[in-house]
Each structure stands twice: as structure tokens, then as C-alpha cells.
Design an enzyme around this catalytic site. Structure first.
Site, PDB file in Angstrom:
ATOM      1  N   PHE A 143       0.857  -1.189   0.000  1.00  0.00           N
ATOM      2  CA  PHE A 143       0.000   0.000   0.000  1.00  0.00           C
ATOM      3  C   PHE A 143       0.889   1.233   0.000  1.00  0.00           C
ATOM      4  O   PHE A 143       1.660   1.459   0.929  1.00  0.00           O
ATOM      5  CB  PHE A 143      -0.949   0.052   1.205  1.00  0.00           C
ATOM      6  CG  PHE A 143      -1.829   1.282   1.144  1.00  0.00           C
ATOM      7  CD1 PHE A 143      -3.003   1.276   0.400  1.00  0.00           C
ATOM      8  CD2 PHE A 143      -1.454   2.467   1.761  1.00  0.00           C
ATOM      9  CE1 PHE A 143      -3.787   2.427   0.289  1.00  0.00           C
ATOM     10  CE2 PHE A 143      -2.236   3.624   1.648  1.00  0.00           C
ATOM     11  CZ  PHE A 143      -3.406   3.597   0.907  1.00  0.00           C
ATOM     12  N   ASP A 228       9.294   3.237   2.049  1.00  0.00           N
ATOM     13  CA  ASP A 228       8.073   3.979   2.365  1.00  0.00           C
ATOM     14  C   ASP A 228       7.852   3.885   3.873  1.00  0.00           C
ATOM     15  O   ASP A 228       7.343   2.889   4.384  1.00  0.00           O
ATOM     16  CB  ASP A 228       6.877   3.408   1.594  1.00  0.00           C
ATOM     17  CG  ASP A 228       5.588   4.197   1.880  1.00  0.00           C
ATOM     18  OD1 ASP A 228       5.546   4.953   2.870  1.00  0.00           O
ATOM     19  OD2 ASP A 228       4.623   4.031   1.110  1.00  0.00           O
ATOM     20  N   LYS A 257       2.267  11.347   7.022  1.00  0.00           N
ATOM     21  CA  LYS A 257       1.492  11.124   8.233  1.00  0.00           C
ATOM     22  C   LYS A 257       1.989  11.898   9.460  1.00  0.00           C
ATOM     23  O   LYS A 257       1.730  13.077   9.548  1.00  0.00           O
ATOM     24  CB  LYS A 257       1.403   9.610   8.492  1.00  0.00           C
ATOM     25  CG  LYS A 257       0.611   8.909   7.368  1.00  0.00           C
ATOM     26  CD  LYS A 257      -0.132   7.681   7.800  1.00  0.00           C
ATOM     27  CE  LYS A 257      -1.170   7.278   6.751  1.00  0.00           C
ATOM     28  NZ  LYS A 257      -0.793   6.173   5.889  1.00  0.00           N
TER      29      LYS A 257
HETATM   30  C1  LIG Z   1      -1.015   6.246   4.399  1.00  0.00           C
HETATM   31  C2  LIG Z   1       0.075   5.680   3.542  1.00  0.00           C
HETATM   32  C3  LIG Z   1       0.366   6.224   2.276  1.00  0.00           C
HETATM   33  C4  LIG Z   1      -0.456   7.321   1.651  1.00  0.00           C
HETATM   34  O1  LIG Z   1      -0.487   8.501   2.357  1.00  0.00           O
HETATM   35  P1  LIG Z   1      -1.671   9.570   2.088  1.00  0.00           P
HETATM   36  O2  LIG Z   1      -1.305  10.732   2.938  1.00  0.00           O
HETATM   37  O3  LIG Z   1      -2.960   8.920   2.472  1.00  0.00           O
HETATM   38  O4  LIG Z   1      -1.624   9.874   0.627  1.00  0.00           O
HETATM   39  C5  LIG Z   1       1.432   5.691   1.578  1.00  0.00           C
HETATM   40  N1  LIG Z   1       2.173   4.677   2.070  1.00  0.00           N
HETATM   41  C6  LIG Z   1       1.914   4.129   3.275  1.00  0.00           C
HETATM   42  C7  LIG Z   1       2.779   3.019   3.774  1.00  0.00           C
HETATM   43  C8  LIG Z   1       0.847   4.597   4.035  1.00  0.00           C
HETATM   44  O5  LIG Z   1       0.570   4.017   5.218  1.00  0.00           O
END
Ligand SMILES: *Cc1c(COP(=O)(O)O)cnc(C)c1O
Length: 401
Positions: A143, A228, A257
Site C-alpha cells: 500500500f 516507504d 502522516k
Molecule cells: C497512508 C500511507 C500512504 C499514503 O499517504 P496519504 O497521505 O494517504 O496519501 C502511503 N504509504 C503508506 C505506507 C501509508 O501508510
């Protein structure tokens, strides 16, 4: 304005808001620390932290103060001009990540897009990959966000279906499988994009040595390794970043985040000059990226992590919480996994779907969210106290035992 009840508000949302989420039936109108409150005055413990965007706790006083102070000075300049916050925040985040340079964006997905563009540009300009042939290795059940390019390599039909045509250039391999990565690498490979722990997939922790193995493959093949850390970063797993559990040095760190201190979207990537140097004026950007309000908030958000030793807290309390969950004797629980305060509880399918339990826990004043059908994720703000974890554990015990 008349006060609305939770029932009324949920009905209005249903009528006027697109149905792209399926929230638990609770309306939050106030929050502080790990606690949130609904219009009827019921209090709940937040065990999701907005998917780890509220690591410092709701409305942390120091971050709120930074926001208010900055709001009284200047909030948006665009990067057409310099401002007095972005340079200092860039330096602070570069120090925090151990990298030379920062490229600021807003949402996590934008930061992932930025990492993809960086890897591709580096591939063409530095590695010498033939035009439009760049490949990036990604993983099963990943994700990384919701843009068209990112969902192009998703395997979740809900996230992906009916959004084609998809962006090419991604090679999907199983997570936690170094042999598959080795086989997938070729002369056109410019990068590996990976979550150090797969949060949305259900807090899937790879084997020890997986990240180290990826680092080795990346070095041996002149490929960039992009981590990520949007969900796992900023102390969530017991270190500043989850990759530090394996002592590796990724080429690109993707953040979002909790960088925004639970107040506004702030994202960024960090990398060294030989990589971020591929960008020249005009080749990438964002109107709001690096805005002074965001930078003031994010600077305070980083200060709070350090001053309150949230990495150590997360490590220690995460162990305590996980041990407590593991000690619950219940045929409903298949396993408990995670790192720091990022914890997944996997149910046996005979127990019924996770939504049953997240709903029951909400009734008891504990908010958490199912991920997929059988997994409950617990990720409280890192400022949670041991006694509060005890309280959470007793509620979870009542619902699951
Ligand atoms: C939440 C998340 C995203 C996307 O971030 P948004 O601010 O919702 O666009 C990407 N990668 C990971 C691992 C995430 O948990």
C-alpha cells in the site's frame, strides 16, 4: 449553530459525502492526547491514531502553539519566493534522517510519486537506462497511496479496479522474498520501493534480514532502495524509522502522516545530493509543498518526538502491549504481530469478521480499525501511558476472551 447528534451527523454524511469509506459508527468532535469525544460526551481511547498520523497525540500543545504562532505571521508563499520556515525545517529533517537534502510535498501519495519520479529520473540521467524503459520493483500486498500511478501496482481489487489504463514500469514480486527480487532485477531496474512493515496489508513484518538483503541487492546492481516510512516512521515501531531495526541505509526515505503532527498533511522525501540533485527548477513541485505553516508544524512535530523520547516509549510500551495481547487466551486469536506500537491482531476465521470486534470495542470506549476482514490494527498515539494500555487490554480481553 444548533448542536447535532451523532445520528444526525452520520445521516448527513451519508447523504452528501461520497461513500469511499466505511467508518465505524462514531463521530469525533473533540480530542486530546489519546482521548477523543463524541457529541454526546462519550469518551474513547484512540487506538488507530489516524493510521499513525497522530503519533504525538491529538492536539499536542507544543505543535498547536507552533501552528498558532506561525498562523499569525505567514502561512503560504509558494516556492516562487523563499520563506523563513522551509530552510530551517529542511535542515532539521535532513539531520533527523541523516540525508543531505529534502523535497517537501503534502500527502503521502505525493511523496511516493516524488520517490518514483526521482528513481526514474536518476535511472535515465545517472544510471543511463534507455528512454522509457525504467522498471521499479514493488511488492505483493503493497500500500503506497491512491494516485493512478500508485494503484497501477496495487493488487487490491477495491483500490485498483476500473481505474485503468494503468501506469507501466512496475514489477511485482512477493514480499519477504529476496530470491524473487534478485530474479526481477535487470539492467533497466532503477529502484526498489518497499514498506519496511506492511501496515495496510495487516501489519506484516518481514523476516529479519529482508531489508538488509534488499540493500545488498540494490548496491550490487546499481539500483536505488526507497523505503516507504509513511506509516512506520517517526517512532511508530520503536525507532525513528523502521529500517533502523536492521541498520541499513536506504537511498530514499519517504515520509508523511506523523510528520504533520496530526494537524495537517506534510510529506517529504529525503535523499543525498547525488540523487535529489537530479531535480532542476521546473522539473517537479507543489504549490503547498514547503509552506511556512506546514514547516513550522512539522518542525515542532519532530521536536516533540525527540524531547519526549517517543521512539523509546514506543519500543518499551509496544513490547508491553504485545505481551499483554499474546497473553490473552482465546480461540478467536490466531496470532499477534508487530513492532513497537504498530500491532496487528489476526483473528481465526471461525471467530467472525474483525468488524464485529472493532464495533464491540467501540461500544466499550476503544477505537481501532479492522484491516481486511480478519485483522485488527492497534496503533495508539505514542504518548499513551502504561495504565492506559492496561485499560485497553482489559477491554480487549472482555471482547475477545
Ligand atoms: C497512508 C500511507 C500512504 C499514503 O499517504 P496519504 O497521505 O494517504 O496519501 C502511503 N504509504 C503508506 C505506507 C501509508 O501508510
Amino acid at each position: 449553530m444548533a448542536r447535532h447528534t451523532s445520528e444526525e451527523l452520520m445521516a448527513v454524511e451519508h447523504e452528501y459525502g461520497a461513500h469511499n469509506y466505511h467508518p465505524l459508527e462514531v463521530v469525533i468532535c473533540k480530542a486530546e492526547g489519546i482521548w477523543v469525544e463524541d457529541p454526546e460526551g462519550r469518551r474513547y481511547m484512540d487506538m488507530l491514531s489516524s493510521y499513525s498520523a497522530v503519533n504525538q497525540g491529538h492536539r499536542h500543545p507544543k505543535i498547536i502553539k507552533a501552528m498558532k504562532d506561525q498562523a499569525d505571521k505567514v502561512t503560504l508563499t509558494s516556492r516562487a519566493f523563499y520563506n523563513d520556515q522551509w530552510p530551517l525545517f529542511a535542515k532539521k529533517l535532513a539531520d533527523f534522517t541523516g540525508k543531505d537534502m529534502i523535497l517537501p510535498m503534502n500527502t503521502g501519495a505525493e511523496a511516493v510519486e516524488t520517490a518514483i519520479k526521482t528513481m526514474r529520473k536518476w535511472g535515465y540521467m545517472v544510471k543511463g537506462v534507455e528512454k522509457d524503459k525504467a522498471e521499479i520493483i514493488v511488492f505483493q500486498d503493497n500500500f503506497h497511496g491512491r494516485t493512478v500511478t500508485i494503484i497501477s501496482f496495487s493488487v487490491d481489487p477495491d483500490a485498483k479496479d476500473n481505474y485503468g489504463p494503468y501506469t507501466p514500469g512496475f514489477v511485482l514480486v512477493p514480499y519477504d522474498d529476496l530470491e524473487a527480487v534478485k530474479k526481477a532485477v535487470n539492467k533497466n531496474t532503477v529502484g526498489i520501493l518497499v514498506e519496511p512493515i506492511q501496515g495496510e496489508a495487516g501489519v506484516v513484518v518481514p523476516s529479519d534480514g529482508f531489508l538488509k538483503g534488499l540493500e545488498k541487492i540494490a548496491r550490487e546492481n546499481n539500483v536505488l532502495l526507497a523505503l516507504d516510512e509513511i506509516q512506520t516512521g517517526f517512532c511508530r515501531t520503536g525507532k525513528d524509522f523502521a529500517f533502523q531495526h536492521e541498520g541499513i541505509t536506504p537511498d530514499i526515505i519517504i515520509m508523511g502522516k506523523a510528520l504533520g503532527g496530526g494537524i495537517m498533511p506534510v510529506s517529504a522525501i529525503a535523499a543525498n545530493k547525488d540523487i535529489l540533485g537530479v531535480f532542476k527548477p521546473g522539473t517537479h513541485g507543489s504549490t503547498f509543498g514547503g509552506n511556512p505553516l506546514a514547516c513550522a508544524i512539522a518542525s515542532a512535530a519532530i521536536d516533540v518526538l525527540k524531547e519526549e523520547h517517543l521512539a523509546e516509549r514506543s519500543e518499551e510500551l509496544g513490547k508491553y502491549f504485545m505481551d499483554g495481547l499474546k497473553a490473552i487466551k482465546s480461540p478467536k486469536i490466531k496470532l499477534v504481530r508487530g513492532k513497537g506500537l504498530l500491532i496487528g491482531l489476526v483473528l481465526n476465521q471461525s471467530a467472525g469478521k474483525a468488524r464485529l470486534y472493532t464495533t464491540a470495542l467501540k461500544q466499550k470506549g476503544l477505537l481501532c480499525k479492522e484491516t481486511h476482514d480478519w485483522i485488527i490494527r492497534f496503533a495508539p498515539p505514542l504518548v499513551i501511558k502504561k495504565e492506559e494500555i492496561d485499560e485497553a487490554l482489559s477491554k480487549i480481553r472482555e471482547v475477545l476472551a
